[in-house]
Design an enzyme around this catalytic site. Structure first.
Site: not given
Ligand code: UDX
Length: 432
Positions: A259, A262
């Protein structure tokens, strides 16, 4: 060198503040006067570790200021960073109204040569189009246009800005590239790789990265669903996959789907962009579909455990899209709750930071003061976001508070054997 950053949202604020911390003279501009007043009073509109400190320090040193006056800021700066929002339109495409308006403003106020740097995430071709808008509205003054996408994660944005894996600079002009290298000189000193490339390539890199991250998460989620079918353990699978250096261990954590502000927005925007080009980007379409479906897979787990939603009360721990943020944009937790309610269940919930935001979209569910109040009288408890404080719940107490001891751990925070030993009916993602 005087820098102006237009837009004090997540990206713009972190960029402006961190550039000031690099020793540059920075003015951050926003049309939202309440936000500027808040920043000028020393408060920050977003929760981001270290941001307050750095703002305070740099304001005190006279290197950082906040204003609503675009004209003055543009005229005094030689480099203008544009970091206004490009939210999704109904069809998923990036809404470029704000960035186009800013381009017109820059053109109207330019009083000499400027380097205009686009930080906002925009579809390929937009940065050059912004350049054309500026040129059409001001033929007197010269300028260079640069694409410099950001890769900041919420919750570690300041760290990410100061220690990036890479800096991407897309530009035609050698002198603009030299200016950008000068701005990011502190990162050169820590041997950050710089990708100096064309504008179109820089724009594409941003989408390539975020859509790949979305793909990686979706892949592990689908693999987790498969593990459940065959009695395998997703964490051992992910660990073994991650040990293959070509795959790498990060972003292989299964859950209710990605979610945030981004990954969903960028996957939708790229899908809409390629559709417009008549190209069928099959894997991207599948990622979006599978990520949306993952929420249904989670709701189905609850249905299996509860038999029926009608008349049941479900406790949900965690509302933000990930831990350590109050951001609920595209949060799987909120989507899951919406479906619980739609199917006739009552929901009690708790989140350390995000409850005020959720109250605006889901006013009719019950908001609790902590995890234990949430569990009170519930037919099942669902852990939807991986806040650290949910990792060490007093499960004996939770069991007593619950009407029936059902725990659905959608972030795999608990050891299934231990929880079952306590007498819970327990389900998680990709494990037995
Ligand atoms: C992301 C990108 O990491 C970043 O480089 C970009 O510029 C903006 O989008 P962010 O949205 O802050 O950053 O969150 P991130 O920590 O990347 O997690 C995104 C989503 O993926 C979250 O909902 C998280 O719970 C989910 N996620 C992440 C997973 O379900 N599994 C994982 O292994 C990693």
């Amino acid at each position: 060198m005087k820098i102006c950053v237009i837009g004090t949202g997540y990206v713009g604020l972190v960029t402006g503040v961190c550039l000031a911390d690099f020793g540059l003279d920075v003015v951050c501009v926003d049309k939202d006067s309440a936000k500027i007043a808040l920043l000028n009073s020393g408060c920050t509109p977003i929760c981001e570790p270290r941001l307050d400190d750095i703002i305070g320090r740099n304001m005190e040193a006279g290197r950082l200021s906040f204003t609503v006056e675009v004209k003055k800021a543009v005229q005094e700066a030689s480099v203008i960073f544009v970091a206004v929002g490009t939210p999704s339109d109904d069809d998923g495409s990036a809404n470029l109204k704000d960035i186009e308006k800013v381009a017109e403003e820059i053109a109207a106020y330019m009083n000499g040569h400027k380097v205009v740097v686009i930080k906002s995430t925009v579809p390929m071709g937009t940065v050059r189009r912004i350049g054309r808008i500026i040129h059409m509205n001001n033929t007197t003054h010269s300028f260079d246009i640069v694409s410099n996408p950001e890769f900041l994660r919420e919750g570690s944005a300041v760290y990410d800005f100061m220690h990036p894996d890479k800096v991407v600079i897309g530009a035609d002009s050698e002198s603009a590239i030299a200016v950008m290298k000068e701005i990011y000189r502190p990162l050169y000193l820590i041997e950050t790789p710089f990708i100096i490339t064309t504008i179109e390539t820089a724009e594409t890199i941003k989408y390539a990265c975020n859509c790949f991250l979305a793909t990686k998460i979706t892949y592990i989620n689908e693999m987790a669903n498969l593990c459940e079918m065959v009695g395998a353990d997703i964490h051992s699978v992910a660990k073994a996959m991650g040990l293959d250096k070509r795959i790498g261990p990060k972003f292989l954590h299964p859950g209710p789907g990605y979610g945030g502000s981004c990954l969903p927005k960028d996957t939708y925007a790229l899908r809409s962009f390629v559709m417009g080009k008549g190209y069928d980007f099959k894997i991207l379409n599948a990622v979006i579909e599978a990520n949306e479906h993952q929420v249904d897979v989670m709701v189905e787990k609850a249905r299996r455990a509860l038999k029926d939603f009608e008349g049941k009360t479900i406790g949900v721990l965690g509302l933000s899209f990930k831990q350590n943020t109050d951001d609920i944009r595209e949060s799987p937790a909120v989507k899951i709750i919406t479906l619980f309610v739609k199917h006739g269940a009552k929901v009690r919930c708790f989140d350390p930071l995000a409850m005020d935001n959720v109250k605006k979209v889901l006013p009719d569910i019950i908001y609790c003061k902590d995890e234990y109040e949430t569990a009170q009288g519930c037919d099942a408890l669902v852990v939807a976001t991986e806040w650290n404080q949910f990792r060490n719940l007093d499960l004996e107490k939770i069991k007593e508070l619950l009407e029936s001891p059902i725990l659905l751990d959608l972030r795999n925070l608990y050891d299934p054997t231990k929880v079952r030993k306590l007498g819970f009916t327990y389900d998680s993602v990709g494990r037995h």
